[in-house]
Design a protein around this motif. Structure first.
Motif, PDB file in Angstrom:
ATOM      1  N   GLU A   1      -5.123   5.494  15.279  1.00  0.00           N
ATOM      2  CA  GLU A   1      -5.646   4.595  14.255  1.00  0.00           C
ATOM      3  C   GLU A   1      -5.929   3.200  14.814  1.00  0.00           C
ATOM      4  O   GLU A   1      -6.881   2.530  14.394  1.00  0.00           O
TER       5      GLU A   1
ATOM      6  N   GLU B   1      -7.741   4.994   6.085  1.00  0.00           N
ATOM      7  CA  GLU B   1      -6.943   5.817   5.176  1.00  0.00           C
ATOM      8  C   GLU B   1      -5.885   6.565   5.968  1.00  0.00           C
ATOM      9  O   GLU B   1      -6.180   7.063   7.055  1.00  0.00           O
ATOM     10  N   PRO B   2      -4.660   6.683   5.499  1.00  0.00           N
ATOM     11  CA  PRO B   2      -4.190   6.182   4.196  1.00  0.00           C
ATOM     12  C   PRO B   2      -3.662   4.757   4.247  1.00  0.00           C
ATOM     13  O   PRO B   2      -3.333   4.195   3.217  1.00  0.00           O
TER      14      PRO B   2
ATOM     15  N   HIS C   1       0.813  -1.217   0.000  1.00  0.00           N
ATOM     16  CA  HIS C   1       0.000   0.000   0.000  1.00  0.00           C
ATOM     17  C   HIS C   1       0.847   1.267   0.000  1.00  0.00           C
ATOM     18  O   HIS C   1       0.347   2.354  -0.282  1.00  0.00           O
TER      19      HIS C   1
ATOM     20  N   ARG D   1      -2.399  -0.405  -3.041  1.00  0.00           N
ATOM     21  CA  ARG D   1      -2.449   0.998  -3.456  1.00  0.00           C
ATOM     22  C   ARG D   1      -1.105   1.494  -3.981  1.00  0.00           C
ATOM     23  O   ARG D   1      -1.031   2.540  -4.603  1.00  0.00           O
TER      24      ARG D   1
END
Length: 464
Positions: free
Chosen positions: A277, A425-426, A147, A462
């Motif tokens: 997070e 995200e991210p 990612h 990603r």
């Protein structure tokens, strides 16, 4: 894989078994994707292309002959390079092991997956001798996060996390001593299963800490995770810890209602040292499962400390001869921890083992009133490659020493855990679903329910 090729193990097996796709087509698409993306990810140390093509032809021939090619027909998989792969030296992430003769036989779990029709495509990067939480190998270079390739995969099964998170393969095998499946699953945003200690055979895999070592699968969906896990189950006389349990299939149970499960959050130590997070990810999972009750886990901090003592002393004992003869061929960080472990007094090891028995008893008592515990898998999303410290609440903490702060107290007593990816995200981050011994089915059912609700998911890579 090519756009026409499914990316999940269950879909690949269905397409191959029905004749819609050939196993050879699947493997060629997989090998092409590895060639295209592994220069960025550095997930593979060995690509077994000739072997994979030969096995795919066997699968195709069986189907053409009207035979059942197995529940994983044509499914590509790869393994952490501490598993023996016939014809390859089992490097275990080290420089020293490259001088070993090639393995004469595959590891038990590779044999079982291939009997089910799966196709081995290679061996994967890992931290040296599995003593690592970052995925940064000094000999082969770091595995990179799919990612964001500037970030860590986590370790020590970093190549496994990168290969599955990057959709190079739908299934990979790793090992977990203190968190080496759950940490890469968290950082790479995929599903990982650390089964009950002794559930899956470790035969013909290079050890780290025999009394703590587990092996298990990574996958991009819960169904794929369960299919791979079920295929590998069963006693094995070649692993003294894996000789008693019969196969207990979990995939058929995934859709069962979880409404009756008693689910709680792990409190105390497990709710400290968390970045925002991680707090958000745990809250999302708890809300989706309807869990509000918090249960304090006694002495979890001491469990982590005791796990360190046992890890470093058992690991040092295994490597004493290598430390004496080839000290300069180790990763210096690994070497120094092992040397320190060799000097730990026996009285401390004895105390750690006695505490381990006490702590296991306490956790089993907790599971009399709860069926599943929820806890963060890592304190943060994946740090940057080379990052030495992170700062939490104004306090600077070493990255390497604290990535596994919430996984060690669980593997210390061998409980089964499914790490589920919360797609923030991210960067994604994982949450542990912790079940009682031998109840992998509970953790997998809860993970499947979360996946169906959309609370957890594996995203397309990603960074590729």
């Amino acid at each position: 894989m090519a756009t026409s090729t499914p990316t999940s193990a269950s879909e690949i097996a269905k397409a191959v078994s029905s004749g819609r796709l050939s196993a050879s087509e699947v493997i060629e698409a997989t090998l092409a994707r590895i060639v295209q993306h592994d220069p960025v990810l550095n997930a593979f140390t060995d690509v077994t292309a000739d072997r994979a093509r030969a096995k795919a032809r066997e699968v195709d021939a069986a189907i053409e002959a009207g035979k059942n090619a197995g529940p994983l027909a044509g499914v590509p998989f790869a393994v952490k390079n501490l598993f023996d792969v016939k014809g390859i030296s089992t490097r275990a992430g080290s420089k020293i092991n490259r001088d070993l003769p090639p393995a004469s036989r595959d590891a038990t779990l590779i044999e079982r997956l291939e009997r089910a029709g799966a196709v081995l495509v290679g061996a994967l990067n890992m931290g040296e001798y599995a003593y690592d939480f970052t995925g940064e190998n000094v000999h082969d270079g770091p595995s990179r996060n799919p990612h964001d390739p500037t970030r860590m995969t986590g370790g020590s099964s970093g190549g496994s996390g990168s290969a599955v998170g990057g959709a190079l393969v739908p299934v990979a095998l790793g090992s977990d001593t203190n968190g080496s499946i759950r940490v890469p699953a968290s950082f790479c945003g995929i599903f990982g299963l650390k089964p009950t200690y002794g559930r899956l055979s470790r035969a013909r895999s290079f050890p780290f800490v025999a009394s703590l070592d587990h092996v298990g699968p990574f996958a991009r969906s819960v169904r794929d995770l369960a299919l791979a896990y079920d295929t590998m189950q069963g006693p094995d006389a070649d692993d003294a810890a894996c000789t008693a349990r019969a196969v207990e299939p979990t995939a058929p149970l995934l859709a069962e209602n979880i409404g009756g499960l008693r689910i709680a959050l792990a409190g105390g130590w497990f709710q400290t040292n968390l970045f925002p997070e991680a707090v958000e990810a745990v809250a999302r999972v708890a809300k989706a499962l309807g869990a509000a009750r918090v249960i304090d886990i006694p002495e979890a901090e001491r469990a982590r400390a005791a796990a360190y003592v046992i890890t470093t002393t058992e690991g040092a004992s295994l490597h004493l001869d290598r430390l004496r003869k080839r000290p300069n061929d180790f990763d210096p960080a690994v070497r120094d921890r092992l040397i320190a472990g060799a000097m730990v007094p026996a009285t401390l090891v004895d105390r750690a083992q006695k505490f381990r028995r006490w702590y296991r008893t306490k956790l089993l008592e907790i599971f009399k009133s709860v069926d599943l515990l929820i806890a963060a898998a890592t304190p943060c999303v994946a740090p940057k490659l080379g990052q030495v410290n992170f700062v939490l609440d104004g306090v600077e903490m070493p990255v390497r020493a604290n990535i596994g702060i919430h996984t060690q107290p669980i593997s210390f007593v061998g409980l089964p855990v499914v790490a589920v990816p919360v797609p923030l995200e991210p960067m994604p981050i994982g949450v542990q679903l912790i079940a009682p011994p031998w109840r992998e089915d509970i953790a997998l059912r809860a993970a499947y329910a979360l996946e169906r609700m959309g609370a957890v998911a594996t995203l397309s890579p990603r960074g590729l």
